[in-house]
Write an enzyme that holds these catalytic residues in place. Structure first.
Site, short mmCIF file in Angstrom:
data_model
loop_
_atom_site.label_atom_id
_atom_site.label_comp_id
_atom_site.label_asym_id
_atom_site.label_seq_id
_atom_site.Cartn_x
_atom_site.Cartn_y
_atom_site.Cartn_z
CG ASP A 1 39.30 37.71 -8.26
OD1 ASP A 1 39.72 37.02 -9.21
OD2 ASP A 1 40.03 38.11 -7.34
CD GLU A 2 41.85 36.98 -12.72
OE1 GLU A 2 42.13 36.90 -13.93
OE2 GLU A 2 42.27 36.21 -11.84
CG ASP B 1 42.86 39.80 -9.40
OD1 ASP B 1 43.03 38.75 -10.04
OD2 ASP B 1 42.69 39.81 -8.17
N1 DCP Z 1 40.29 30.84 -5.09
C1 DCP Z 1 40.02 29.55 -4.67
N2 DCP Z 1 41.03 28.62 -4.62
C2 DCP Z 1 42.30 28.95 -5.00
C3 DCP Z 1 42.57 30.26 -5.45
C4 DCP Z 1 41.53 31.18 -5.48
O1 DCP Z 1 38.88 29.25 -4.34
N3 DCP Z 1 43.27 28.03 -4.95
C5 DCP Z 1 39.20 31.82 -5.07
C6 DCP Z 1 39.33 32.63 -3.79
C7 DCP Z 1 39.86 33.95 -4.21
C8 DCP Z 1 39.36 34.08 -5.64
O2 DCP Z 1 39.28 32.75 -6.14
O3 DCP Z 1 39.43 35.01 -3.36
C9 DCP Z 1 40.25 34.91 -6.51
O4 DCP Z 1 41.51 34.31 -6.60
P1 DCP Z 1 42.83 35.18 -6.59
O5 DCP Z 1 43.94 34.31 -7.06
O6 DCP Z 1 42.59 36.43 -7.35
O7 DCP Z 1 43.10 35.46 -5.05
P2 DCP Z 1 42.60 36.61 -4.06
O8 DCP Z 1 41.65 37.55 -4.71
O9 DCP Z 1 42.10 35.95 -2.81
O10 DCP Z 1 43.94 37.34 -3.68
P3 DCP Z 1 44.81 38.44 -4.52
O11 DCP Z 1 44.75 39.69 -3.70
O12 DCP Z 1 46.20 37.88 -4.54
O13 DCP Z 1 44.21 38.57 -5.86
CA CA Z 2 42.09 38.54 -6.68
CA CA Z 3 42.05 36.55 -9.57
#
Ligand code: DCP
Ligand code: CA
Ligand code: CA
Length: 394
Positions: free
Chosen positions: A98-99, A9
């Site tokens: 992103d996973e 991730d």
């Molecule tokens: N995303 C979004 N709206 C949300 C949650 C996420 O558009 N409510 C999008 C933005 C993130 C991506 O999906 O960058 C991946 O979600 P993640 O939950 O994996 O969050 P991040 O990658 O940003 O943070 P982390 O480091 O906690 O994985």
């Molecule tokens: Ca992420």
């Molecule tokens: Ca994610």
């Protein structure tokens, strides 16, 4: 054979991509989103900013916050590129946003241990994309995903077989997949805060509370994942780009570069079992100006020649300046699963079309095994002769 899933991730995905592409944003608190925060950089998280929060509230928490509008196409291209690389480590890779989940079962002899393989994949993704991913290893997808979350950012979490129950027991219920805010509220009213507490509920009680989802929760709070496997989503685009450093103006060489990008993207497309209906080309110049054009196809295409024809149309429309490009990018869009039906063209009877597809598959097999340069098409052969010429020579 003991099952081992590796879950990857990206850390602060959208925000990290934006920081990487704009060095002025790196090290600063940023949030990507429109109205609502989709992704917050770790600097922004230090002020309490989280995904899902209104941008206005985020700005009140951190007045220095820079808010950047999301650019989905770029994020998809980045993750697709990174996860494509994973396919050389595991026969089965499923990706979502992103996973990625890699099934490493039975590959330990190949990789010299799963933790080592995970570290190498993390390093390879960092090298290729400039971004960090967190990784989790465990007996099932849920355990691997929870282990990766717990190891954020950059880390690797490994849950040995047999430790699943104990690992899950200490987690707050909200961390379990399938427990959203509504179910969490219902459970907290019953004084259930941790997965360990949830285990005090009998199967039928969970079923009364949440129906079929309750039965899944019964398994999950014990570290077992029986939820239906997520369908592997296919990416929105397959793209390849190359850095030209603004040194090349020869049209033949530029078109050979384009061909080579199309061949790489085409191979990735076929490996994913997809066809595409649009080829897009972006040319970036040294002054930062970008020109892009795309060309649509009447039918889903998978053959390099067809893809190149479309990309060349787009390229010739986009290339209006004589200046040397800094970079060139090809993206294949409007993807769909390849149903294997071969469309005969006007000048081509069905059997010849079939033969062209079979030849393509044979070429892919060679290139997948020996590398993209193992077979050169007429156009890219030019590149090979140029690479052999001493640098700086005409
Ligand atoms: N995303 C979004 N709206 C949300 C949650 C996420 O558009 N409510 C999008 C933005 C993130 C991506 O999906 O960058 C991946 O979600 P993640 O939950 O994996 O969050 P991040 O990658 O940003 O943070 P982390 O480091 O906690 O994985
Ligand atoms: Ca992420
Ligand atoms: Ca994610």
């Amino acid at each position: 054979m003991a099952p081992w899933i590796l879950h990857l991730d990206f850390d602060a995905f959208f925000a990290s991509v934006e920081q990487l592409r704009n060095p002025r944003l790196s090290g600063r608190p940023i949030a990507v989103g429109r109205g609502v925060v989709a992704s917050a950089s770790y600097e922004a998280r230090a002020s309490g900013i989280r995904a899902g929060m209104a941008c206005a509230r985020a700005l009140r928490l951190c007045p220095r916050l820079v808010i950047v509008p999301p650019r989905g196409e770029i994020y998809r291209a980045v993750s697709e590129e990174a996860f494509e690389l994973c396919r050389s480590y595991a026969p089965s890779v499923e990706t979502y946003l992103d996973e990625a989940d890699l099934d490493l079962t039975g590959t330990e002899r190949l990789h010299g241990g799963h933790a080592g393989a995970a570290r190498r994949i993390q390093a390879a993704i960092a090298k290729q994309t400039g971004l960090t991913v967190s990784a989790g290893l465990g007996a099932n997808r849920m355990i691997a995903a929870l282990a990766a979350k717990a190891a954020k950012p950059r880390g690797l979490g490994l849950i040995p077989h047999g430790d699943e129950e104990a690992f899950v027991a200490r987690l707050p219920i909200e961390k379990l997949p399938g427990i959203g805010p509504a179910r969490a509220r219902a459970l907290r009213k019953l004084n259930i805060a941790f997965a360990a507490d949830l285990r005090g509920l009998e199967r039928h009680m969970l079923a009364d509370l949440f129906g079929a989802a309750g039965l899944v929760l019964f398994e999950r709070c014990r570290g077992r994942d029986i939820g239906p496997c997520r369908r592997s989503e296919f990416p929105r685009a397959v793209s390849r780009q190359t850095d030209l450093a603004g040194l090349e103006t020869n049209p033949d060489v530029l078109e050979a570069r384009l061909r080579s990008l199309v061949e790489d993207a085409g191979r990735a497309l076929r490996r994913l079992g997809l066809v595409c209906r649009t080829a897009a080309v972006t040319i970036e110049y040294l002054d930062g100006i970008r020109a892009a054009a795309s060309h649509g196809l009447a039918e889903g295409a998978r053959l390099d020649d067809t893809l190149f024809e479309a990309a060349l149309c787009a390229y010739r429309r986009a290339r209006r300046r004589a200046a040397a490009p800094r970079g060139l990018r090809v993206a294949l869009h409007r993807l769909a699963p390849d149903t294997g039906t071969v469309q005969p063209t006007l000048d081509d009877r069905g059997d010849r079309a079939l033969a062209r597809h079979a030849l393509m598959d044979a070429q892919d097999a060679v290139r997948n095994r020996f590398g993209g340069g193992a077979l050169l098409s007429g156009r890219t052969f030019l590149l090979r002769t140029l690479e052999l010429r001493p640098s700086g020579a005409p």
